[in-house]
Write a protein that holds these residues in place. Structure first.
Motif, mmCIF file in Angstrom:
data_model
loop_
_atom_site.group_PDB
_atom_site.id
_atom_site.type_symbol
_atom_site.label_atom_id
_atom_site.label_comp_id
_atom_site.label_asym_id
_atom_site.label_seq_id
_atom_site.Cartn_x
_atom_site.Cartn_y
_atom_site.Cartn_z
ATOM 1 N N ILE A 2 -24.768 -32.174 -71.114
ATOM 2 C CA ILE A 2 -25.550 -30.974 -70.807
ATOM 3 C C ILE A 2 -25.514 -30.088 -72.047
ATOM 4 C CG2 ILE A 2 -25.761 -28.972 -69.304
ATOM 5 C CD1 ILE A 2 -24.265 -30.545 -67.168
ATOM 6 N N TYR A 3 -26.668 -29.725 -72.563
ATOM 7 C CA TYR A 3 -26.737 -28.979 -73.823
ATOM 8 C C TYR A 3 -27.650 -27.777 -73.623
ATOM 9 C CZ TYR A 3 -25.951 -28.723 -78.872
ATOM 10 O OH TYR A 3 -25.533 -28.365 -80.110
ATOM 11 N N LEU A 4 -27.044 -26.586 -73.566
ATOM 12 C CA LEU A 4 -27.799 -25.350 -73.433
ATOM 13 C C LEU A 4 -27.899 -24.722 -74.817
ATOM 14 C CD1 LEU A 4 -26.163 -23.950 -70.169
ATOM 15 C CD2 LEU A 4 -28.016 -25.622 -70.432
ATOM 16 N N TYR A 5 -29.095 -24.670 -75.343
ATOM 17 C CA TYR A 5 -29.299 -24.359 -76.766
ATOM 18 C C TYR A 5 -30.155 -23.104 -76.921
ATOM 19 C CZ TYR A 5 -31.261 -24.805 -81.489
ATOM 20 O OH TYR A 5 -31.667 -24.565 -82.765
ATOM 21 N N THR A 6 -29.719 -22.208 -77.839
ATOM 22 C CA THR A 6 -30.499 -21.028 -78.210
ATOM 23 C C THR A 6 -30.618 -21.004 -79.721
ATOM 24 O OG1 THR A 6 -29.654 -19.795 -76.312
ATOM 25 C CG2 THR A 6 -30.662 -18.515 -78.074
ATOM 26 N N ASP A 7 -31.864 -20.911 -80.213
ATOM 27 C CA ASP A 7 -32.047 -20.952 -81.665
ATOM 28 C C ASP A 7 -31.860 -19.572 -82.278
ATOM 29 O OD1 ASP A 7 -34.376 -19.493 -81.284
ATOM 30 O OD2 ASP A 7 -35.726 -21.206 -81.575
ATOM 31 N N SER A 8 -31.999 -19.485 -83.594
ATOM 32 C CA SER A 8 -31.737 -18.238 -84.317
ATOM 33 C C SER A 8 -32.724 -17.130 -83.971
ATOM 34 C CB SER A 8 -31.746 -18.499 -85.822
ATOM 35 O OG SER A 8 -32.993 -19.050 -86.219
ATOM 36 N N ASN A 9 -33.853 -17.488 -83.381
ATOM 37 C CA ASN A 9 -34.847 -16.483 -82.986
ATOM 38 C C ASN A 9 -34.669 -16.022 -81.545
ATOM 39 O OD1 ASN A 9 -36.233 -16.515 -85.499
ATOM 40 N ND2 ASN A 9 -37.201 -18.458 -84.899
ATOM 41 N N GLY A 10 -33.727 -16.605 -80.819
ATOM 42 C CA GLY A 10 -33.468 -16.196 -79.448
ATOM 43 C C GLY A 10 -34.095 -17.076 -78.397
ATOM 44 N N TYR A 11 -34.879 -18.086 -78.795
ATOM 45 C CA TYR A 11 -35.467 -18.996 -77.806
ATOM 46 C C TYR A 11 -34.398 -19.953 -77.290
ATOM 47 C CZ TYR A 11 -37.916 -22.819 -75.613
ATOM 48 O OH TYR A 11 -38.296 -23.772 -74.706
ATOM 49 N N SER A 12 -34.414 -20.216 -75.955
ATOM 50 C CA SER A 12 -33.420 -21.088 -75.341
ATOM 51 C C SER A 12 -34.092 -22.179 -74.533
ATOM 52 C CB SER A 12 -32.501 -20.275 -74.430
ATOM 53 O OG SER A 12 -31.608 -21.123 -73.734
ATOM 54 N N ASN A 13 -33.504 -23.364 -74.597
ATOM 55 C CA ASN A 13 -34.043 -24.458 -73.759
ATOM 56 C C ASN A 13 -33.725 -24.270 -72.286
ATOM 57 O OD1 ASN A 13 -31.336 -25.082 -73.687
ATOM 58 N ND2 ASN A 13 -31.569 -27.205 -74.360
ATOM 59 N N VAL A 48 -22.186 -28.411 -73.416
ATOM 60 C CA VAL A 48 -22.278 -27.652 -74.667
ATOM 61 C C VAL A 48 -23.171 -26.445 -74.464
ATOM 62 C CG1 VAL A 48 -22.915 -27.724 -77.109
ATOM 63 C CG2 VAL A 48 -21.973 -29.764 -76.006
ATOM 64 N N ILE A 49 -22.697 -25.289 -74.970
ATOM 65 C CA ILE A 49 -23.536 -24.086 -75.070
ATOM 66 C C ILE A 49 -23.543 -23.668 -76.532
ATOM 67 C CG2 ILE A 49 -23.884 -21.700 -74.357
ATOM 68 C CD1 ILE A 49 -22.294 -22.313 -71.837
ATOM 69 N N GLU A 50 -24.686 -23.735 -77.169
ATOM 70 C CA GLU A 50 -24.819 -23.339 -78.574
ATOM 71 C C GLU A 50 -25.826 -22.199 -78.679
ATOM 72 O OE1 GLU A 50 -26.029 -25.045 -83.007
ATOM 73 O OE2 GLU A 50 -26.208 -26.346 -81.239
ATOM 74 N N ASN A 51 -25.353 -21.100 -79.302
ATOM 75 C CA ASN A 51 -26.219 -19.943 -79.511
ATOM 76 C C ASN A 51 -26.208 -19.612 -80.998
ATOM 77 O OD1 ASN A 51 -27.321 -17.301 -79.754
ATOM 78 N ND2 ASN A 51 -26.849 -16.897 -77.599
ATOM 79 N N GLN A 52 -27.230 -20.092 -81.693
ATOM 80 C CA GLN A 52 -27.291 -19.866 -83.145
ATOM 81 C C GLN A 52 -27.570 -18.409 -83.477
ATOM 82 O OE1 GLN A 52 -30.046 -22.627 -84.922
ATOM 83 N NE2 GLN A 52 -28.583 -24.324 -84.811
ATOM 84 N N ARG A 66 -20.916 -9.631 -83.620
ATOM 85 C CA ARG A 66 -20.768 -11.083 -83.542
ATOM 86 C C ARG A 66 -19.532 -11.486 -82.760
ATOM 87 N NH1 ARG A 66 -22.315 -13.061 -89.729
ATOM 88 N NH2 ARG A 66 -24.537 -12.514 -89.624
ATOM 89 N N ASP A 67 -18.510 -10.653 -82.811
ATOM 90 C CA ASP A 67 -17.266 -10.966 -82.120
ATOM 91 C C ASP A 67 -17.200 -10.212 -80.803
ATOM 92 O OD1 ASP A 67 -16.439 -12.520 -84.234
ATOM 93 O OD2 ASP A 67 -15.411 -10.864 -85.237
#
Length: 804
Positions: A122-133, A165-169, A315-316
């Motif tokens: 399971i991969y929840l992804y957010t790109d550097s512009n804020g768009y998320s799958n 996985v949760i990735e938030n660029q 960021r923190d």
């Protein structure tokens, strides 16, 4: 058998049989209609999705979840519409087990009782512009066909070998969990969802800021999670329950807001008993590396909060940690403290107006109590602020007997038999690589009734006291009293930039010391004639260098300007009054810039130096002797190492200019044959009493004269000192009974060859004549030409046939 029991068994049997027939019928129906049912299941799932779900195949697994009808969906992929850009499927599962309600199938509706994920990601992804799958989970626009539909209520979920996985660029976050097993039971009240999850997972990454690394990396997490989700508030609440993390038990609770605009979370962690090193290993690598330079031996209690308000401003996340340490041992890079008690606190946002980050972080130690080298320390509040450029501050107090320091300073350079220390210091220092630098200290250390031995030089101080006053970087000593044997020194001292130089450049420390003493026994200071350390310790600045060795090194290599005033100074036979001296210590040298003293009824003034080495000390002296009693003067200096003419043979007053070099042992003895230089002297109102060489001359040439007391009104002379010999420059001796012209070599052990021209004319006959007439008559008449030479180890007087 009772009739009612028979009837009950028949009814139950019929009912069970009916269920079995229905289940068999359902199984047959699924087998016969796999394609249509699969289509129905996908359609049901897509009611709440805005993406694409694909299933490679469906296979009935009829006995897996009896009496429900179970299906196995192979190669299930759920992705959003931008999958071709970011390449991260929301779900990619090798196998998903779906348990369908039997009676829902009879009614013609498909309900899902349980979902099991096997070998999935399971991969929840957010790109550097804020768009998320995760947009795939947004509901489709409402229409007539779906307005009354209800999302499926899944009662049970099982995960087996699932990577979550949760990735938030955009916010630099990465959470990666390797779920070995997860079992969940869910309920669906009108307010939302609640349930229980039993988890067994490994944390590959829990990075709130990927630039700083992951928390809890590589640790196994096991336990139960009880949660409640409120649809109205968009809030997921996790009740505080015990989870085992890396083998330690932590009670963890959380609140997670999943509102679309401001997703946020707050996690609370507590542990009653956990080792410090285990706790440090749960943090991000940049923090762990620093913390592992410290250790707390026994388990401690810890409470922590991790909060992200969802604003994305920092960021923190906000971190607050509190620890409780009781009766413990704290180890740090330069030592350790025992019997340690304190309450510790950390936050990365110390001021409300400040940002979250190292610049606004603080470490607080409250009510700190411990023993440091067996000395009890108290620090009400110790602070480390601005972790980007850390600054430590604290008020340190302590009272203890000096004997507590024995065998605790790292070496035996100091021995303490008595005395007390009272310490009150406000300290401030920069921290560079976990070492204190640029220290600033204000306060005082009072030492009283001290009995201390400095072992390297065998100096034993008794009944001594010092008041050390720290003012920023500078140190001053007031009301100091040192007693060495019978010698008492009262001292005051100033040292500029002491704390800046103490650890890294002790050889640049300059001690400005003022000492006065009512009475000084110089022989008690002979250990100071031993060689000082030539250079700084090779282990400069290293933590392994003990406190004792560091202090000893500072004492040996630091520079000193000493102003000394002594009422009475004594060394063996030498006794002087009103000693006033300026002395400098530089490296291996002791420099006598100025020494004046009253001695033997006159005065001595000395300049020179003494250079220390491993076997002896080289000295150089320029001395002015003014009108001293020559008898006392020779006695004080042990007749300068010769036995021919001693204090018993001399009377009168001596003035002289001496420029000599030589060697002196570490015990204060002048080495034989080591003295070189010159002495220009003047004797007035003098007498030569019972001088054996003159007595020999009298027997040889003047049997009728009494030469046991030869009076000398005035005598000038020059001696050149050449190690084992003294060259006597030509001089005239005019006495009451004898005149002599004298020159030659006097040997301390051998080599004596003194030429003497002695007129037989009796000086008494010239009494009443003028000075010029006396000079003209001095060598008239018969003149004996004699010489004193070494022969068979004795000095003998003979005729000098080779006289000028």
């Amino acid at each position: 058998m009772a009739r009612w029991l028979k009837v009950s068994l028949v009814i139950i049997s019929v009912f069970v049989g009916l269920i079995i027939l229905i289940w068999v019928g359902g199984a047959f129906y699924i087998s016969a209609n796999k394609a249509s049912i699969l289509k129905s299941v996908i359609a049901k799932a897509n009611q709440s999705l805005s993406g694409k779900i694909t299933v490679a195949s469906m296979t009935p697994t009829l006995l897996d979840d009896f009496p429900s009808i179970s299906l196995s969906l192979k190669q299930v992929v759920l992705s959003d519409s931008l999958i071709e850009q970011h390449h991260h499927d929301v779900i990619n599962a090798g196998d998903i087990g779906v348990s369908l309600g039997l009676f829902s199938l009879i009614r013609g509706k498909v309900t899902i009782n349980k979902i099991t994920l096997n070998n999935a990601k399971i991969y929840l992804y957010t790109d550097s512009n804020g768009y998320s799958n995760t947009n795939v989970f947004k509901k489709k626009p409402v229409n007539a066909s779906t307005s009354n539909s209800k999302s499926p209520e899944i009662k049970h979920i099982d995960f087996n070998n699932v990577n979550f996985v949760i990735e938030n660029q955009q916010h630099h976050k990465l959470f990666n969990f390797a779920v070995n097993k997860l079992q969940g039971k869910l309920n669906y009240p009108d307010t939302g969802v609640n349930g229980t999850l039993k988890i067994d997972t490994k944390i590959n990454s829990l990075a709130f800021n990927t630039k700083k690394g992951s928390f809890v990396q590589g640790k196994d997490v096991k336990g139960n999670i009880v949660f409640n989700y409120s649809k109205a508030k968009g809030l997921l609440t996790v009740e505080p329950k015990v989870l085992t993390i890396g083998g330690d038990d932590f009670k963890i609770g959380a609140k997670i807001s999943v509102a679309e605009k401001t997703p946020s979370f707050a996690i609370n962690i507590t542990a009653d008993q956990v080792l410090f090193k285990h706790l440090a290993n749960l943090l991000s690598p940049n923090i762990t590396k620093k913390l592992l330079k410290f250790d707390i031996k026994k388990p401690i209690a810890v409470k922590g909060d991790i909060v992200d308000d969802g604003s994305g401003k920092y960021r923190d996340p906000l971190i607050k940690v509190a620890i409780t340490v009781r009766n413990n041992i704290l180890t740090f890079p330069s030592g350790k403290v025992t019997d340690c008690n304190f309450d510790g606190y950390f936050t990365n946002k110390d001021t409300t107006a400040g940002i979250i980050g190292d610049e606004n972080s603080v470490i607080k130690l409250l009510a700190f109590r411990a023993n440091y080298f067996n000395a009890p320390l108290k620090i009400d509040t110790f602070l480390v602020t601005n972790l980007t450029k850390p600054i430590a501050t604290g008020l340190v107090t302590s009272k203890f007997p000096l004997t507590n320091l024995n065998n605790s300073l790292g070496t035996n350079d100091f021995e303490f038999k008595n005395g007390d220390a009272d310490l009150f210091l406000y300290c401030r220092a920069d921290i560079d690589s976990l070492k204190f630098t640029k220290p600033v200290v204000s306060g005082k250390i009072n030492i009283s009734n001290a009995d201390i031995t400095y072992v390297p030089r065998k100096l034993h101080l008794v009944n001594s006291a010092l008041n050390l006053n720290f003012n920023q970087n500078n140190l001053s000593i007031t009301n100091g009293r040192l007693q060495l044997g019978k010698s008492v020194l009262n001292l005051n001292c100033t040292i500029d930039n002491f704390l800046k130089l103490y650890y890294n450049d002790p050889d640049k420390i300059l001690v400005k010391l003022n000492i006065n003493s009512p009475q000084l026994y110089l022989n008690e200071f002979l250990p100071l004639l031993g060689p000082r350390t030539a250079r700084k310790s090779a282990s400069k600045g290293k933590s392994k260098n003990s406190v004792s060795k560091q202090l000893s090194n500072v004492l040996e290599v630091s520079q000193m300007d000493l102003h000394l005033k002594v009422d009475k100074a004594i060394y063996q036979h030498f006794a002087a009054t009103n000693l006033d001296a300026d002395i400098a210590l530089r490296g291996l040298g002791i420099y006598f810039n100025r020494i004046t003293v009253n001695h033997a009824g006159g005065k001595l003034a000395v300049k020179g130096n003494l250079i220390q080495n491993s076997t002896y000390n080289d000295f150089k002296l320029n001395s002015t002797i003014s009108h001293v009693n020559v008898k006392d003067f020779f006695y004080s200096f042990d007749n300068f190492g010769q036995k021919t003419i001693t204090n018993k043979n001399l009377k009168g007053y001596l003035s002289a200019l001496a420029n000599i070099t030589g060697k002196i042992s570490h015990s204060g003895k002048i080495l034989p044959k080591s003295i070189y230089g010159s002495v220009v002297f003047n004797l007035t109102n003098a007498a030569l009493v019972d001088f054996a060489p003159i007595a020999d001359v009298a027997q040889f040439a003047f049997p009728g004269r009494n030469l046991s007391n030869i009076e000398l009104k005035n005598l000038d002379g020059t001696f050149l000192l050449k190690g084992n010999t003294v060259e006597i420059k030509p001089m005239q001796i005019n006495s009451s009974v004898l005149n002599v012209n004298l020159k030659g070599i006097y040997g301390y052990t051998s080599g004596t060859n003194i030429q003497m021209d002695v007129p037989l004319r009796n000086p008494k006959k010239d009494k009443g004549l003028s000075k010029g007439e006396k000079k003209e008559n001095r060598m008239r008449g018969i003149v004996l030409h004699l010489k004193a030479i070494d022969e068979d180890g004795k000095v003998k007087v003979k005729w000098n046939k080779d006289h000028d």
